[in-house]
Design a protein around this motif. Structure first.
Motif, short mmCIF file in Angstrom:
data_model
loop_
_atom_site.label_atom_id
_atom_site.label_comp_id
_atom_site.label_asym_id
_atom_site.label_seq_id
_atom_site.Cartn_x
_atom_site.Cartn_y
_atom_site.Cartn_z
N THR A 163 51.56 32.72 48.93
CA THR A 163 52.54 33.05 47.88
C THR A 163 53.19 34.40 48.15
O THR A 163 54.41 34.56 48.00
CB THR A 163 51.86 33.04 46.50
OG1 THR A 163 51.27 31.75 46.27
CG2 THR A 163 52.86 33.33 45.40
N VAL A 172 55.73 26.97 48.35
CA VAL A 172 56.16 28.03 47.43
C VAL A 172 57.55 28.54 47.81
O VAL A 172 58.36 28.87 46.92
CB VAL A 172 55.12 29.18 47.41
CG1 VAL A 172 55.59 30.29 46.47
CG2 VAL A 172 53.76 28.66 46.96
N VAL A 218 53.13 26.45 42.86
CA VAL A 218 51.94 27.19 43.30
C VAL A 218 50.69 26.31 43.17
O VAL A 218 49.83 26.29 44.07
CB VAL A 218 51.78 28.49 42.49
CG1 VAL A 218 50.46 29.19 42.85
CG2 VAL A 218 52.95 29.43 42.76
#
Length: 275
Positions: free
Chosen positions: A92, A160, A198
């Motif tokens: 991320t 992501v 996510v």
């Protein structure tokens, strides 16, 4: 000669039906062989035979009563949960860096970060083995966790990054104009909107680690067997029918995870539509 609107609509409907039929046929070709293992797991004989001659849960009892199988399963869960946390966090952060920053060599760096997805896993496994051997990480859960994180992080980056590219940054600017700092903006505005992506990335990271076998063959040694590694050993050394019961449970786990992802995605979409 021009065709009427009715004929055009009929041809369009036929095209849709043909495309749907072809899609289902390809899906069946890819998926159906996997499900043959399910009836085999209920075989009543002491050996594998298809179609099964009787119904029995003996291979499921064999799995849950065998210390080596249950220990390998517990090791796989420990490694997969650790990999999920690490890969999701690192992937991320990397995705935010690639989407929100502009620096020289970004495309090159992005390709480098995704290279574990492109390289043959056997090459990656050999490289990790020789590197970890010098660090004395062979046969340790830490070594497995690091190796699987290398493999799972690119999936998180891809998912992501795709999520962030569809994110409207004006929402963040509006929140900060109203007095929110960057941390508050992230937790109150950004994260709720990218949460589905996510979560999907985290589940992919979990499955990538839990199902992985090639790197495990090199890294596990004799003290940190994972479930896929134990299944591989069973197939190559003794062909224990217990693996059919384990394979059935793994298929169920994978299908359940994908169903949860889809249900969660639809729920989030419905909630956004109702606002």
């Amino acid at each position: 000669m021009s065709i009427s609107a009715k004929e055009y609509g009929r041809e369009r409907d036929m095209g849709k039906i043909s495309l749907s039929l072809m899609s289902y046929m390809i899906l069946a070709f890819l998926v159906l062989p996997v499900f043959i293992i399910i009836p085999l797991s209920f075989e009543a004989q002491r050996y594998l035979e298809f179609p099964p001659r009787g119904f029995s849960l003996q291979w499921y009892r064999s799995f849950f009563s065998n210390y080596e199988w249950t220990t390998a399963t517990w090791t796989s869960f420990k490694v997969a949960f650790s990999v999920t946390l690490l890969a999701t966090f690192l992937g991320t952060l990397a995705a935010f860096c690639f989407v929100r920053s502009d620096f020289g060599g970004k495309e090159l760096m992005y390709g480098f970060m995704l290279s574990p997805m492109i390289l043959p896993v056997i090459i990656l496994a050999i490289a990790i083995y020789f590197f970890f051997a010098k660090l004395k990480l062979i046969g340790s859960i830490l070594g497995l966790t690091i190796a699987h994180t290398v493999l799972a992080t690119p999936y998180v980056i891809v998912i992501v990054t795709a999520t962030l590219q569809g994110f409207d940054v004006n929402l963040e600017k509006a929140a900060m104009n109203l007095g929110a700092n960057r941390i508050t903006t992230f937790y109150r505005v950004t994260f709720p909107l990218i949460r589905t992506g996510v979560l999907s990335a985290a589940l992919f990271a979990f499955l990538t680690s839990f199902d992985e076998v090639i790197i495990a063959i090199f890294i596990c040694g004799t003290t940190a067997n994972t479930l896929p590694k134990k299944m591989w050993d069973s197939m190559t050394m003794e062909t224990d029918p217990t693996i059919t019961a384990i394979a059935t449970m793994l298929i169920s786990l994978t299908v359940t995870v994908f169903l949860l992802i889809e249900l969660y995605r639809r729920r989030q979409k419905a909630m956004r539509a109702s606002r």
